[in-house]
Design a protein around this motif. Structure first.
Motif, PDB file in Angstrom:
ATOM      1  N   ASN A 148      41.143  31.422  37.775  1.00 23.92           N
ATOM      2  CA  ASN A 148      42.128  31.914  37.203  1.00 23.92           C
ATOM      3  C   ASN A 148      41.675  32.383  35.666  1.00 23.92           C
ATOM      4  O   ASN A 148      42.735  32.535  34.780  1.00 23.92           O
ATOM      5  CB  ASN A 148      43.515  30.970  36.937  1.00 23.92           C
ATOM      6  N   MET A 149      40.365  32.758  35.505  1.00 26.84           N
ATOM      7  CA  MET A 149      40.085  33.288  34.082  1.00 26.84           C
ATOM      8  C   MET A 149      40.388  34.871  34.082  1.00 26.84           C
ATOM      9  O   MET A 149      40.104  35.535  35.113  1.00 26.84           O
ATOM     10  CB  MET A 149      38.613  32.967  33.880  1.00 26.84           C
ATOM     11  N   LYS A 150      40.960  35.133  33.218  1.00 27.56           N
ATOM     12  CA  LYS A 150      41.264  36.798  33.075  1.00 27.56           C
ATOM     13  C   LYS A 150      40.174  37.735  33.120  1.00 27.56           C
ATOM     14  O   LYS A 150      38.976  37.126  32.490  1.00 27.56           O
ATOM     15  CB  LYS A 150      42.007  36.944  31.740  1.00 27.56           C
ATOM     16  N   ASN A 151      39.965  38.573  33.966  1.00 23.81           N
ATOM     17  CA  ASN A 151      38.938  39.586  33.730  1.00 23.81           C
ATOM     18  C   ASN A 151      37.588  39.214  34.530  1.00 23.81           C
ATOM     19  O   ASN A 151      36.482  39.757  34.251  1.00 23.81           O
ATOM     20  CB  ASN A 151      38.562  40.105  32.327  1.00 23.81           C
ATOM     21  N   ILE A 152      37.766  38.180  35.125  1.00 24.37           N
ATOM     22  CA  ILE A 152      36.374  37.643  35.655  1.00 24.37           C
ATOM     23  C   ILE A 152      36.744  37.321  37.100  1.00 24.37           C
ATOM     24  O   ILE A 152      37.829  36.526  37.837  1.00 24.37           O
ATOM     25  CB  ILE A 152      36.061  36.211  35.375  1.00 24.37           C
ATOM     26  N   ASP A 176      42.832  33.443  45.057  1.00 24.20           N
ATOM     27  CA  ASP A 176      42.977  34.277  43.912  1.00 24.20           C
ATOM     28  C   ASP A 176      41.603  34.958  43.490  1.00 24.20           C
ATOM     29  O   ASP A 176      41.212  35.766  44.279  1.00 24.20           O
ATOM     30  CB  ASP A 176      43.227  33.426  42.749  1.00 24.20           C
ATOM     31  N   ASN A 177      41.007  34.796  42.148  1.00 29.76           N
ATOM     32  CA  ASN A 177      40.002  35.317  41.837  1.00 29.76           C
ATOM     33  C   ASN A 177      38.585  34.906  42.282  1.00 29.76           C
ATOM     34  O   ASN A 177      37.529  35.336  41.860  1.00 29.76           O
ATOM     35  CB  ASN A 177      39.853  35.477  40.240  1.00 29.76           C
ATOM     36  N   ILE A 178      38.612  33.961  43.158  1.00 31.53           N
ATOM     37  CA  ILE A 178      37.484  33.286  43.813  1.00 31.53           C
ATOM     38  C   ILE A 178      37.390  33.751  45.356  1.00 31.53           C
ATOM     39  O   ILE A 178      38.374  33.295  46.248  1.00 31.53           O
ATOM     40  CB  ILE A 178      37.482  31.605  43.778  1.00 31.53           C
ATOM     41  N   LYS A 179      36.203  34.258  45.730  1.00 32.76           N
ATOM     42  CA  LYS A 179      36.058  34.766  46.934  1.00 32.76           C
ATOM     43  C   LYS A 179      34.670  34.100  47.545  1.00 32.76           C
ATOM     44  O   LYS A 179      33.717  34.056  46.647  1.00 32.76           O
ATOM     45  CB  LYS A 179      35.874  36.401  47.196  1.00 32.76           C
ATOM     46  N   THR A 180      34.690  33.484  48.935  1.00 38.54           N
ATOM     47  CA  THR A 180      33.601  32.888  49.196  1.00 38.54           C
ATOM     48  C   THR A 180      33.112  33.546  50.682  1.00 38.54           C
ATOM     49  O   THR A 180      34.008  33.969  51.321  1.00 38.54           O
ATOM     50  CB  THR A 180      33.770  31.397  49.420  1.00 38.54           C
ATOM     51  N   ILE A 181      31.685  33.636  50.591  1.00 38.58           N
ATOM     52  CA  ILE A 181      31.249  34.365  51.814  1.00 38.58           C
ATOM     53  C   ILE A 181      30.247  33.466  52.650  1.00 38.58           C
ATOM     54  O   ILE A 181      29.212  32.822  51.781  1.00 38.58           O
ATOM     55  CB  ILE A 181      30.560  35.828  51.472  1.00 38.58           C
ATOM     56  N   ALA A 182      30.327  32.923  53.712  1.00 32.36           N
ATOM     57  CA  ALA A 182      29.496  32.224  54.508  1.00 32.36           C
ATOM     58  C   ALA A 182      28.430  33.109  55.067  1.00 32.36           C
ATOM     59  O   ALA A 182      28.688  33.973  56.026  1.00 32.36           O
ATOM     60  CB  ALA A 182      29.920  31.296  55.478  1.00 32.36           C
ATOM     61  N   ILE A 183      27.016  33.002  54.755  1.00 32.33           N
ATOM     62  CA  ILE A 183      26.065  33.907  55.346  1.00 32.33           C
ATOM     63  C   ILE A 183      25.225  33.167  56.448  1.00 32.33           C
ATOM     64  O   ILE A 183      24.797  32.090  56.124  1.00 32.33           O
ATOM     65  CB  ILE A 183      25.174  34.351  54.101  1.00 32.33           C
ATOM     66  N   LYS A 184      25.057  33.851  57.529  1.00 33.79           N
ATOM     67  CA  LYS A 184      24.468  33.425  58.461  1.00 33.79           C
ATOM     68  C   LYS A 184      23.028  33.287  58.326  1.00 33.79           C
ATOM     69  O   LYS A 184      22.163  34.084  58.840  1.00 33.79           O
ATOM     70  CB  LYS A 184      24.688  33.994  59.874  1.00 33.79           C
ATOM     71  N   GLY A 185      22.423  32.529  57.559  1.00 31.95           N
ATOM     72  CA  GLY A 185      21.245  32.072  56.931  1.00 31.95           C
ATOM     73  C   GLY A 185      20.996  30.871  56.129  1.00 31.95           C
ATOM     74  O   GLY A 185      21.940  29.981  56.357  1.00 31.95           O
ATOM     75  N   ASN A 186      20.044  30.641  55.426  1.00 27.53           N
ATOM     76  CA  ASN A 186      19.682  29.492  54.525  1.00 27.53           C
ATOM     77  C   ASN A 186      19.980  29.988  53.204  1.00 27.53           C
ATOM     78  O   ASN A 186      20.339  31.179  52.943  1.00 27.53           O
ATOM     79  CB  ASN A 186      18.495  29.029  54.981  1.00 27.53           C
ATOM     80  N   PHE A 187      19.838  29.011  52.334  1.00 26.14           N
ATOM     81  CA  PHE A 187      20.070  29.090  50.798  1.00 26.14           C
ATOM     82  C   PHE A 187      19.204  30.335  50.358  1.00 26.14           C
ATOM     83  O   PHE A 187      19.629  31.094  49.528  1.00 26.14           O
ATOM     84  CB  PHE A 187      20.020  27.838  50.120  1.00 26.14           C
ATOM     85  N   ASP A 188      17.917  30.262  50.799  1.00 22.66           N
ATOM     86  CA  ASP A 188      16.952  31.188  50.203  1.00 22.66           C
ATOM     87  C   ASP A 188      17.446  32.741  50.703  1.00 22.66           C
ATOM     88  O   ASP A 188      17.335  33.609  49.834  1.00 22.66           O
ATOM     89  CB  ASP A 188      15.511  31.060  50.746  1.00 22.66           C
TER      90      ASP A 188
END
Length: 434
Positions: A148-152, A176-188
Protein backbone atom coordinates in the motif's frame (compact mmCIF):
# COMPACT_ATOMS: atom_id res chain seq x y z
CA UNK A 1 29.38 8.90 0.66
CA UNK A 2 29.68 7.76 -2.93
CA UNK A 3 29.15 4.21 -4.16
CA UNK A 4 30.91 2.72 -7.17
CA UNK A 5 29.94 0.01 -9.61
CA UNK A 6 32.05 -3.13 -9.16
CA UNK A 7 31.73 -3.89 -12.88
CA UNK A 8 32.32 -0.31 -14.05
CA UNK A 9 34.35 1.68 -11.52
CA UNK A 10 33.81 5.00 -13.31
CA UNK A 11 30.11 4.88 -12.38
CA UNK A 12 29.82 6.65 -9.00
CA UNK A 13 26.56 7.61 -7.33
CA UNK A 14 25.27 8.76 -3.94
CA UNK A 15 23.01 6.73 -1.67
CA UNK A 16 19.65 8.00 -2.94
CA UNK A 17 20.68 7.25 -6.52
CA UNK A 18 21.88 3.67 -5.91
CA UNK A 19 18.82 3.10 -3.74
CA UNK A 20 16.57 3.87 -6.71
CA UNK A 21 18.41 1.98 -9.45
CA UNK A 22 19.72 -1.07 -7.57
CA UNK A 23 22.10 -2.34 -10.26
CA UNK A 24 24.60 -0.26 -12.22
CA UNK A 25 25.93 -0.58 -15.76
CA UNK A 26 26.91 -4.07 -16.90
CA UNK A 27 24.69 -5.45 -14.10
CA UNK A 28 27.27 -4.24 -11.59
CA UNK A 29 26.72 -4.18 -7.82
CA UNK A 30 27.33 -0.91 -6.02
CA UNK A 31 29.84 -0.75 -3.18
CA UNK A 32 30.85 2.02 -0.73
CA UNK A 33 33.72 4.16 -2.02
CA UNK A 34 35.33 4.18 1.43
CA UNK A 35 34.43 1.76 4.20
CA UNK A 36 34.46 3.77 7.44
CA UNK A 37 36.79 2.57 10.20
CA UNK A 38 36.09 3.57 13.78
CA UNK A 39 38.53 3.45 16.68
CA UNK A 40 37.97 1.39 19.84
CA UNK A 41 36.67 4.39 21.84
CA UNK A 42 33.95 5.16 19.30
CA UNK A 43 33.04 1.47 19.00
CA UNK A 44 32.66 1.22 22.79
CA UNK A 45 30.55 4.38 22.91
CA UNK A 46 28.33 2.94 20.19
CA UNK A 47 27.87 -0.31 22.09
CA UNK A 48 26.59 1.68 25.07
CA UNK A 49 23.79 3.23 22.98
CA UNK A 50 20.35 1.74 22.41
CA UNK A 51 19.66 -0.10 19.15
CA UNK A 52 17.91 2.78 17.34
CA UNK A 53 20.46 5.47 18.27
CA UNK A 54 23.38 3.19 17.44
CA UNK A 55 21.82 2.13 14.13
CA UNK A 56 21.16 5.75 13.19
CA UNK A 57 24.82 6.61 13.69
CA UNK A 58 26.07 3.57 11.76
CA UNK A 59 23.76 4.12 8.80
CA UNK A 60 24.56 7.85 8.74
CA UNK A 61 28.17 6.92 7.94
CA UNK A 62 26.99 5.80 4.49
CA UNK A 63 24.69 8.76 3.74
CA UNK A 64 25.27 12.42 3.10
CA UNK A 65 23.45 14.75 5.50
CA UNK A 66 22.55 16.86 2.47
CA UNK A 67 20.43 13.90 1.36
CA UNK A 68 18.67 13.32 4.69
CA UNK A 69 19.08 14.92 8.12
CA UNK A 70 20.16 12.66 10.98
CA UNK A 71 16.94 13.26 12.93
CA UNK A 72 14.84 12.40 9.88
CA UNK A 73 16.94 9.29 9.32
CA UNK A 74 16.41 8.27 12.92
CA UNK A 75 12.63 8.60 12.51
CA UNK A 76 12.72 6.35 9.44
CA UNK A 77 14.86 3.78 11.27
CA UNK A 78 12.40 3.75 14.17
CA UNK A 79 9.61 2.93 11.72
CA UNK A 80 11.69 0.24 10.02
CA UNK A 81 13.15 -1.43 13.12
CA UNK A 82 9.94 -1.42 15.18
CA UNK A 83 10.41 -4.93 16.56
CA UNK A 84 12.92 -6.58 18.92
CA UNK A 85 15.93 -8.82 18.34
CA UNK A 86 17.41 -11.07 20.97
CA UNK A 87 20.73 -12.78 21.61
CA UNK A 88 19.42 -15.96 23.22
CA UNK A 89 21.95 -17.87 25.35
CA UNK A 90 21.81 -21.61 24.66
CA UNK A 91 24.86 -22.47 26.76
CA UNK A 92 27.65 -20.53 28.46
CA UNK A 93 29.49 -19.85 25.22
CA UNK A 94 26.75 -20.44 22.63
CA UNK A 95 23.99 -18.03 21.62
CA UNK A 96 21.46 -17.64 18.85
CA UNK A 97 20.90 -14.17 17.43
CA UNK A 98 17.13 -14.38 16.98
CA UNK A 99 16.22 -12.12 14.08
CA UNK A 100 12.71 -13.40 13.46
CA UNK A 101 10.47 -11.10 15.50
CA UNK A 102 9.57 -8.78 12.60
CA UNK A 103 6.21 -8.71 10.79
CA UNK A 104 7.13 -11.58 8.45
CA UNK A 105 9.10 -13.58 11.03
CA UNK A 106 12.46 -13.47 9.21
CA UNK A 107 15.70 -11.49 9.37
CA UNK A 108 15.01 -9.91 6.00
CA UNK A 109 12.47 -7.61 7.63
CA UNK A 110 15.40 -5.46 8.79
CA UNK A 111 16.93 -4.72 5.40
CA UNK A 112 13.73 -4.55 3.38
CA UNK A 113 11.79 -2.33 5.80
CA UNK A 114 14.69 0.13 5.89
CA UNK A 115 14.84 0.13 2.09
CA UNK A 116 11.08 0.77 1.91
CA UNK A 117 11.30 3.70 4.32
CA UNK A 118 14.16 5.22 2.36
CA UNK A 119 12.43 4.82 -1.00
CA UNK A 120 9.27 6.30 0.45
CA UNK A 121 11.31 9.32 1.58
CA UNK A 122 13.39 9.89 -1.56
CA UNK A 123 10.75 9.02 -4.18
CA UNK A 124 8.15 11.78 -4.14
CA UNK A 125 6.80 11.72 -7.69
CA UNK A 126 7.78 8.95 -10.10
CA UNK A 127 6.22 5.49 -10.06
CA UNK A 128 8.76 2.80 -9.18
CA UNK A 129 8.39 -0.90 -9.94
CA UNK A 130 10.22 -3.09 -7.44
CA UNK A 131 11.35 -6.46 -8.79
CA UNK A 132 12.59 -9.18 -6.50
CA UNK A 133 13.27 -12.90 -6.53
CA UNK A 134 12.76 -15.00 -3.44
CA UNK A 135 13.75 -18.48 -2.34
CA UNK A 136 11.56 -18.24 0.75
CA UNK A 137 11.62 -15.23 3.07
CA UNK A 138 12.59 -12.21 0.98
CA UNK A 139 9.25 -12.18 -0.83
CA UNK A 140 7.22 -11.84 2.33
CA UNK A 141 9.49 -9.15 3.76
CA UNK A 142 9.34 -7.10 0.54
CA UNK A 143 5.59 -7.52 0.11
CA UNK A 144 4.74 -6.40 3.63
CA UNK A 145 7.30 -3.58 3.72
CA UNK A 146 5.97 -1.98 0.52
CA UNK A 147 2.29 -2.95 0.82
CA UNK A 148 0.00 0.00 0.00
CA UNK A 149 2.94 2.41 -0.43
CA UNK A 150 2.09 5.23 -2.81
CA UNK A 151 3.80 5.22 -6.25
CA UNK A 152 5.45 1.83 -5.66
CA UNK A 153 4.47 -1.42 -7.40
CA UNK A 154 6.05 -4.72 -6.38
CA UNK A 155 6.59 -7.84 -8.50
CA UNK A 156 7.93 -10.94 -6.76
CA UNK A 157 9.26 -14.00 -8.57
CA UNK A 158 9.64 -17.32 -6.77
CA UNK A 159 10.27 -20.97 -7.79
CA UNK A 160 6.99 -22.80 -8.37
CA UNK A 161 6.29 -25.46 -5.71
CA UNK A 162 9.75 -25.03 -4.14
CA UNK A 163 8.87 -22.97 -1.06
CA UNK A 164 6.69 -23.92 1.90
CA UNK A 165 2.95 -23.20 1.84
CA UNK A 166 3.32 -20.91 4.86
CA UNK A 167 6.11 -18.94 3.19
CA UNK A 168 4.02 -18.64 0.01
CA UNK A 169 0.85 -17.55 1.79
CA UNK A 170 2.70 -14.75 3.59
CA UNK A 171 3.28 -12.77 0.41
CA UNK A 172 0.98 -14.22 -2.26
CA UNK A 173 -2.29 -13.21 -0.60
CA UNK A 174 -1.94 -9.42 -0.34
CA UNK A 175 -2.86 -8.17 -3.83
CA UNK A 176 -3.24 -4.42 -4.53
CA UNK A 177 0.27 -3.10 -5.36
CA UNK A 178 1.84 -6.56 -4.79
CA UNK A 179 1.99 -9.01 -7.72
CA UNK A 180 3.51 -12.47 -7.31
CA UNK A 181 4.68 -14.81 -10.07
CA UNK A 182 5.55 -18.49 -9.62
CA UNK A 183 8.27 -19.40 -12.12
CA UNK A 184 8.59 -23.01 -13.28
CA UNK A 185 12.26 -23.24 -12.38
CA UNK A 186 14.57 -22.74 -9.41
CA UNK A 187 15.64 -19.64 -7.51
CA UNK A 188 18.68 -19.05 -9.71
CA UNK A 189 16.32 -18.97 -12.70
CA UNK A 190 14.24 -16.31 -10.93
CA UNK A 191 17.35 -14.23 -10.23
CA UNK A 192 18.45 -14.53 -13.86
CA UNK A 193 15.05 -13.32 -15.07
CA UNK A 194 15.20 -10.31 -12.74
CA UNK A 195 18.62 -9.36 -14.12
CA UNK A 196 17.35 -9.75 -17.68
CA UNK A 197 14.44 -7.42 -16.95
CA UNK A 198 16.72 -4.83 -15.34
CA UNK A 199 19.03 -5.02 -18.35
CA UNK A 200 16.34 -4.85 -21.06
CA UNK A 201 16.55 -1.55 -22.96
CA UNK A 202 12.86 -1.37 -23.85
CA UNK A 203 11.65 -2.06 -20.31
CA UNK A 204 14.22 0.31 -18.81
CA UNK A 205 13.02 3.05 -21.14
CA UNK A 206 9.33 2.56 -20.35
CA UNK A 207 9.48 1.68 -16.65
CA UNK A 208 11.30 2.94 -13.57
CA UNK A 209 12.68 -0.40 -12.38
CA UNK A 210 14.45 -1.33 -9.16
CA UNK A 211 15.22 -4.48 -7.19
CA UNK A 212 14.66 -5.25 -3.53
CA UNK A 213 17.00 -8.23 -3.52
CA UNK A 214 20.21 -7.93 -1.57
CA UNK A 215 21.78 -6.54 -4.73
CA UNK A 216 20.39 -3.23 -3.41
CA UNK A 217 23.05 -1.81 -1.11
CA UNK A 218 20.45 -0.23 1.22
CA UNK A 219 19.50 -3.67 2.55
CA UNK A 220 23.07 -4.56 3.45
CA UNK A 221 23.66 -1.24 5.21
CA UNK A 222 20.64 -1.91 7.43
CA UNK A 223 21.84 -5.43 8.25
CA UNK A 224 25.16 -4.14 9.58
CA UNK A 225 23.24 -2.79 12.56
CA UNK A 226 22.14 -6.08 14.08
CA UNK A 227 25.70 -7.38 14.26
CA UNK A 228 26.50 -4.44 16.53
CA UNK A 229 23.38 -5.19 18.58
CA UNK A 230 24.44 -8.85 18.87
CA UNK A 231 27.80 -7.79 20.28
CA UNK A 232 26.15 -5.32 22.66
CA UNK A 233 24.07 -8.17 24.10
CA UNK A 234 27.04 -10.50 24.68
CA UNK A 235 27.54 -10.97 28.46
CA UNK A 236 30.41 -8.74 29.62
CA UNK A 237 32.36 -11.71 31.02
CA UNK A 238 32.36 -13.30 27.55
CA UNK A 239 33.48 -10.32 25.44
CA UNK A 240 37.19 -10.95 26.00
CA UNK A 241 36.88 -14.28 24.21
CA UNK A 242 37.20 -14.79 20.46
CA UNK A 243 33.78 -13.93 19.01
CA UNK A 244 32.82 -16.31 16.21
CA UNK A 245 29.64 -15.85 14.17
CA UNK A 246 28.14 -18.50 11.90
CA UNK A 247 25.95 -17.04 9.16
CA UNK A 248 23.47 -19.16 7.17
CA UNK A 249 24.34 -18.14 3.61
CA UNK A 250 22.44 -18.30 0.34
CA UNK A 251 22.88 -15.04 -1.55
CA UNK A 252 25.62 -14.00 0.94
CA UNK A 253 24.09 -10.61 1.73
CA UNK A 254 23.94 -11.42 5.44
CA UNK A 255 27.62 -12.36 5.50
CA UNK A 256 28.53 -9.24 3.50
CA UNK A 257 26.88 -7.05 6.13
CA UNK A 258 28.76 -8.87 8.91
CA UNK A 259 32.09 -8.42 7.13
CA UNK A 260 31.38 -4.70 6.75
CA UNK A 261 30.63 -4.51 10.49
CA UNK A 262 34.00 -6.14 11.17
CA UNK A 263 35.69 -3.70 8.78
CA UNK A 264 34.13 -0.74 10.58
CA UNK A 265 35.69 -1.95 13.81
CA UNK A 266 33.35 -4.43 15.49
CA UNK A 267 35.72 -6.91 17.21
CA UNK A 268 34.58 -10.14 15.57
CA UNK A 269 37.33 -12.77 15.43
CA UNK A 270 35.89 -14.92 12.65
CA UNK A 271 32.86 -15.47 10.45
CA UNK A 272 31.73 -18.85 9.16
CA UNK A 273 29.72 -18.95 5.95
CA UNK A 274 27.30 -21.84 6.47
CA UNK A 275 25.67 -23.23 3.33
CA UNK A 276 23.48 -26.21 2.58
CA UNK A 277 24.52 -28.67 -0.15
CA UNK A 278 24.37 -25.87 -2.72
CA UNK A 279 28.06 -25.52 -2.01
CA UNK A 280 29.56 -23.32 -4.73
CA UNK A 281 31.42 -21.15 -2.21
CA UNK A 282 32.81 -23.88 0.11
CA UNK A 283 34.15 -25.72 -2.96
CA UNK A 284 35.58 -22.52 -4.41
CA UNK A 285 37.39 -21.67 -1.17
CA UNK A 286 38.78 -25.19 -0.78
CA UNK A 287 39.66 -25.99 -4.41
CA UNK A 288 40.15 -22.54 -5.98
CA UNK A 289 37.88 -22.88 -8.99
CA UNK A 290 34.40 -21.49 -9.65
CA UNK A 291 32.03 -24.22 -10.76
CA UNK A 292 28.37 -23.69 -9.78
CA UNK A 293 26.19 -26.78 -10.05
CA UNK A 294 22.48 -26.96 -10.69
CA UNK A 295 20.57 -25.72 -7.65
CA UNK A 296 19.19 -28.49 -5.43
CA UNK A 297 16.08 -28.11 -3.27
CA UNK A 298 16.78 -28.59 0.45
CA UNK A 299 15.11 -28.25 3.84
CA UNK A 300 16.77 -24.83 4.22
CA UNK A 301 15.09 -23.58 1.06
CA UNK A 302 15.83 -19.86 1.51
CA UNK A 303 19.49 -20.79 1.01
CA UNK A 304 18.98 -22.81 -2.18
CA UNK A 305 21.30 -20.64 -4.26
CA UNK A 306 24.15 -21.81 -6.47
CA UNK A 307 25.28 -18.42 -7.80
CA UNK A 308 25.30 -15.97 -4.86
CA UNK A 309 24.67 -12.41 -6.03
CA UNK A 310 26.73 -10.82 -3.27
CA UNK A 311 29.92 -12.82 -3.71
CA UNK A 312 31.65 -9.99 -5.67
CA UNK A 313 31.07 -7.74 -2.65
CA UNK A 314 32.64 -10.31 -0.34
CA UNK A 315 35.72 -10.44 -2.55
CA UNK A 316 35.86 -6.62 -2.62
CA UNK A 317 35.81 -6.45 1.19
CA UNK A 318 38.67 -8.93 1.46
CA UNK A 319 40.66 -7.04 -1.17
CA UNK A 320 40.11 -3.65 0.46
CA UNK A 321 41.18 -4.99 3.86
CA UNK A 322 44.07 -7.05 2.49
CA UNK A 323 42.50 -10.10 4.11
CA UNK A 324 43.29 -13.59 2.85
CA UNK A 325 40.15 -15.00 1.25
CA UNK A 326 41.39 -18.54 1.93
CA UNK A 327 40.93 -17.86 5.65
CA UNK A 328 37.18 -17.42 5.23
CA UNK A 329 35.68 -20.59 6.66
CA UNK A 330 32.71 -21.98 4.77
CA UNK A 331 31.03 -25.28 5.59
CA UNK A 332 28.40 -27.18 3.61
CA UNK A 333 25.69 -29.00 5.57
CA UNK A 334 23.47 -31.80 4.25
CA UNK A 335 19.76 -32.25 4.98
CA UNK A 336 20.60 -35.32 7.07
CA UNK A 337 23.00 -33.24 9.19
CA UNK A 338 20.37 -30.50 9.43
CA UNK A 339 17.74 -32.84 10.84
CA UNK A 340 20.19 -34.51 13.22
CA UNK A 341 21.30 -31.09 14.48
CA UNK A 342 17.71 -30.09 15.20
CA UNK A 343 17.19 -33.29 17.19
CA UNK A 344 20.48 -33.03 19.08
CA UNK A 345 20.07 -29.36 20.01
CA UNK A 346 16.54 -29.95 21.25
CA UNK A 347 17.54 -33.01 23.28
CA UNK A 348 20.53 -31.24 24.84
CA UNK A 349 19.33 -27.64 25.22
CA UNK A 350 15.52 -27.83 24.77
CA UNK A 351 15.89 -25.20 22.06
CA UNK A 352 14.00 -25.52 18.77
CA UNK A 353 15.91 -24.78 15.60
CA UNK A 354 14.43 -24.49 12.12
CA UNK A 355 16.46 -25.73 9.11
CA UNK A 356 18.37 -22.50 8.36
CA UNK A 357 19.48 -21.91 11.94
CA UNK A 358 20.33 -25.63 12.16
CA UNK A 359 22.69 -25.27 9.19
CA UNK A 360 24.26 -22.30 10.95
CA UNK A 361 24.64 -24.17 14.24
CA UNK A 362 26.03 -27.29 12.58
CA UNK A 363 28.71 -25.29 10.76
CA UNK A 364 29.72 -23.77 14.09
CA UNK A 365 29.88 -26.89 16.23
CA UNK A 366 33.63 -27.47 15.78
CA UNK A 367 34.21 -24.18 17.64
CA UNK A 368 31.90 -24.56 20.63
CA UNK A 369 34.16 -26.87 22.62
CA UNK A 370 36.96 -24.29 22.67
CA UNK A 371 37.08 -22.48 26.02
CA UNK A 372 38.43 -19.24 24.53
CA UNK A 373 35.51 -18.69 22.12
CA UNK A 374 32.02 -17.21 22.36
CA UNK A 375 29.94 -18.55 19.51
CA UNK A 376 26.92 -16.99 17.84
CA UNK A 377 24.76 -18.58 15.18
CA UNK A 378 22.05 -16.64 13.39
CA UNK A 379 18.38 -17.56 13.71
CA UNK A 380 17.01 -16.13 10.49
CA UNK A 381 13.44 -17.52 10.43
CA UNK A 382 10.79 -18.37 13.02
CA UNK A 383 10.39 -22.15 13.58
CA UNK A 384 6.64 -21.74 13.08
CA UNK A 385 7.27 -21.32 9.35
CA UNK A 386 8.29 -24.99 9.36
CA UNK A 387 5.56 -26.21 11.69
CA UNK A 388 4.91 -29.58 10.04
CA UNK A 389 8.58 -30.41 9.63
CA UNK A 390 9.32 -29.52 13.28
CA UNK A 391 6.43 -31.68 14.46
CA UNK A 392 7.56 -34.64 12.35
CA UNK A 393 11.16 -34.22 13.55
CA UNK A 394 10.66 -33.46 17.26
CA UNK A 395 7.02 -34.39 17.89
CA UNK A 396 6.63 -30.84 19.16
CA UNK A 397 3.75 -28.58 18.19
CA UNK A 398 4.56 -24.94 17.50
CA UNK A 399 1.75 -22.44 17.91
CA UNK A 400 1.45 -20.33 14.79
CA UNK A 401 1.83 -16.56 15.26
CA UNK A 402 -1.34 -14.64 14.37
CA UNK A 403 0.08 -13.31 11.08
CA UNK A 404 0.49 -16.89 9.80
CA UNK A 405 -2.95 -17.95 10.99
CA UNK A 406 -4.57 -15.01 9.20
CA UNK A 407 -2.75 -15.44 5.88
CA UNK A 408 -3.46 -19.18 5.72
CA UNK A 409 -7.17 -18.37 5.34
CA UNK A 410 -6.57 -16.16 2.28
CA UNK A 411 -6.53 -17.03 -1.41
CA UNK A 412 -3.23 -17.35 -3.27
CA UNK A 413 -3.24 -14.63 -5.95
CA UNK A 414 -0.09 -15.71 -7.81
CA UNK A 415 0.37 -15.96 -11.57
CA UNK A 416 2.28 -18.96 -12.96
CA UNK A 417 4.79 -18.50 -15.79
CA UNK A 418 7.34 -20.72 -17.51
CA UNK A 419 11.04 -20.03 -17.09
CA UNK A 420 11.13 -17.79 -20.16
CA UNK A 421 12.15 -14.13 -20.36
CA UNK A 422 9.84 -13.37 -23.31
CA UNK A 423 6.81 -14.50 -21.28
CA UNK A 424 7.83 -12.36 -18.32
CA UNK A 425 8.46 -9.35 -20.55
CA UNK A 426 5.04 -9.79 -22.16
CA UNK A 427 3.48 -9.91 -18.68
CA UNK A 428 5.20 -6.66 -17.68
CA UNK A 429 4.22 -4.87 -20.89
CA UNK A 430 0.60 -5.99 -20.58
CA UNK A 431 0.25 -5.00 -16.92
CA UNK A 432 2.45 -1.91 -16.62
CA UNK A 433 2.94 -0.28 -20.05
CA UNK A 434 -0.23 -0.77 -22.08
Amino acid sequence: MKFYNLNFHKENKNFSQVLKIGLGKNQGLFFPMNLPKLNNKIIQDLLDLNFIDRSSYIISLFLNEKEILLETLKTKIQKAFNFPLLLKLIDKNIACLELFYGPTLAFKDFGVRFMAQMLNFFNKKSKIIILTATSGDTGAAVAHAFYNMKNIEVIILYPYKKISILQEKLFCTLGDNIKTIAIKGNFDDCQKLIKQVLNDKELKKELCLNSANSINISRLIAQICYYFEAYAQIPLNQRKKKIIISVPSGNFGNLTAGLIAKTIGLPIYKFIAATNINDTIPRYLKKGYWKPKKTISTLSNAMDVSIPNNWPRVIEIFNKNNWNLKKLESNSITDIQTTETIKNVYNKYKYILEPHSAVSFCALKSQIFKKDTFNIFLGTAHPAKFQDYIYNTLNQKIILPSILINCMKKKNLSHILSNNFSNLKEFLIKNYII
